[in-house]
Enzyme design. Structure first.
Site, PDB file in Angstrom:
ATOM      1  CG  HIS A   1      -5.533  -3.367   0.368  1.00 32.56           C
ATOM      2  ND1 HIS A   1      -4.738  -3.091  -0.724  1.00 32.56           N
ATOM      3  CD2 HIS A   1      -5.170  -2.464   1.336  1.00 32.56           C
ATOM      4  CE1 HIS A   1      -3.930  -2.072  -0.450  1.00 32.56           C
ATOM      5  NE2 HIS A   1      -4.174  -1.681   0.800  1.00 32.56           N
TER       6      HIS A   1
ATOM      7  CE1 TYR B   1      -4.786   7.197   0.354  1.00 32.22           C
ATOM      8  CE2 TYR B   1      -3.995   7.474   2.594  1.00 32.22           C
ATOM      9  CZ  TYR B   1      -4.420   6.649   1.568  1.00 32.22           C
ATOM     10  OH  TYR B   1      -4.471   5.284   1.765  1.00 32.22           O
TER      11      TYR B   1
ATOM     12  CG  ASP C   1      -2.017   1.002   1.222  1.00 32.64           C
ATOM     13  OD1 ASP C   1      -3.009   0.854   0.490  1.00 32.64           O
ATOM     14  OD2 ASP C   1      -1.849   1.995   1.959  1.00 32.64           O
TER      15      ASP C   1
ATOM     16  NE  ARG D   1      -0.259   4.263  -3.571  1.00 37.22           N
ATOM     17  CZ  ARG D   1      -0.560   3.732  -4.744  1.00 37.22           C
ATOM     18  NH1 ARG D   1       0.209   3.967  -5.798  1.00 37.22           N
ATOM     19  NH2 ARG D   1      -1.630   2.961  -4.892  1.00 37.22           N
TER      20      ARG D   1
ATOM     21  CG  HIS E   1      -9.320   5.375   0.720  1.00 36.36           C
ATOM     22  ND1 HIS E   1      -9.758   4.405  -0.161  1.00 36.36           N
ATOM     23  CD2 HIS E   1      -7.972   5.227   0.798  1.00 36.36           C
ATOM     24  CE1 HIS E   1      -8.724   3.694  -0.583  1.00 36.36           C
ATOM     25  NE2 HIS E   1      -7.634   4.182  -0.030  1.00 36.36           N
ATOM     26  CD1 TRP E   2      -6.831   6.036  -2.546  1.00 38.28           C
ATOM     27  CD2 TRP E   2      -5.951   6.815  -4.449  1.00 38.28           C
ATOM     28  NE1 TRP E   2      -5.787   5.218  -2.895  1.00 38.28           N
ATOM     29  CE2 TRP E   2      -5.237   5.671  -4.051  1.00 38.28           C
ATOM     30  CE3 TRP E   2      -5.599   7.471  -5.627  1.00 38.28           C
ATOM     31  CZ2 TRP E   2      -4.163   5.174  -4.792  1.00 38.28           C
ATOM     32  CZ3 TRP E   2      -4.528   6.983  -6.359  1.00 38.28           C
ATOM     33  CH2 TRP E   2      -3.807   5.842  -5.946  1.00 38.28           C
TER      34      TRP E   2
END
Length: 271
Positions: free
Chosen positions: A250, A190, A85, A89, A130-131
């Site tokens: 996930h 985010y 997750d 990144r 949620h993004w």
């Protein structure tokens, strides 16, 4: 936390968790590697520094630099990295900014941020709401989450895992997450992904990696019905990208720990 012997393997967690997400996999991996578990800035036991208007403080570049400093402190010049997750990144940015340091990378249940935003459609927005919620103006998502952080954590874990039972570890995640400065930090993570991170990614779009990359993704994650992880990640490497679909939601390392252990061992030990 550090344990084991062999080549160093840095394991990075995702949202809304801490390094404890590796509790089912790290002990077995430490039989073959020196495993290093770290909390990303703004998560777990790490500090949550004040952010800035451009969200640079929580850019993946800064978060990657944190982890490089950790590995410097431990005297590891080169190492493997696996990230789930948000940790994936950070691992991707680390691989791009510190190419001589990262020997190989495994990313779990993500595709590069730029590609995912460019692939946005109704189905993506519905599954990854949620993004778009967490990037709203400062204090809007923060105050809403602070009103009932337990409900937010529970819905994130249950929704994305498709009903996995997390038990007592959910309490540990909640305790680490519910501090107002950490809730804000996670929103800034985010916000950075939707702003400054995209700028960095566009600048590096044509810079292809020359390291082995593995991608593992969850079959139950609806996003992969219209995005091909292997096809997208292959654009980022001159080498063949390997990968596998796992019959999981996930949170693959927690839902399918044995498969995660096997896949990470097979990948990193083959190099």
């Amino acid at each position: 936390r550090i344990s084991g012997e062999g080549n160093p393997l840095l394991l990075l967690h995702g949202y809304p968790q801490t390094h404890l997400m590796w509790r089912k996999t790290a002990p077995a991996l430490s039989k073959n590697f020196t495993v290093i578990l770290a909390d990303l800035r703004g998560y777990g036991a790490s500090t949550a520094p004040p952010s800035d208007k451009k969200h640079l403080t929580y850019s993946k570049r800064e978060m990657a630099k944190d982890m490089i400093q950790v590995m410097d402190h431990l005297n590891y010049e080169t190492f493997f990295v696996a990230g789930h997750d948000r940790g994936g990144r950070v691992a991707h940015r680390m691989a791009r900014d510190y190419r001589k340091r990262v020997k190989a990378m495994s990313v779990i249940d993500i595709c590069p941020t730029l590609d995912m935003y460019e692939s946005t459609n109704m189905q993506f927005a519905r599954n990854y709401f949620h993004w778009f919620f967490l990037i709203q103006s400062k204090n809007l998502p923060e105050k809403m989450i602070e009103n009932n952080p337990q409900a937010w954590i529970k819905q994130c874990l249950n929704r994305w895992s498709k009903g996995e039972e997390f038990g007592k570890i959910e309490e540990a995640y909640l305790k680490a997450f519910m501090k107002p400065n950490h809730i804000h930090a996670s929103c800034e993570d985010y916000r950075a992904a939707a702003t400054i991170d995209l700028e960095h990614d566009r600048e590096d779009r044509k810079k292809i990696l020359e390291m082995p990359i593995q991608i593992l993704w969850g079959k139950k994650n609806a996003i992969w019905k219209f995005i091909s992880p292997l096809k997208i990640w292959q654009k980022y490497s001159k080498l063949k990208v390997s990968g596998k679909e796992i019959n999981s939601g996930h949170f693959i390392p927690e839902e399918k720990p044995e498969e995660t252990i096997n896949e990470l061992n097979n990948f990193f030990l083959s190099l």
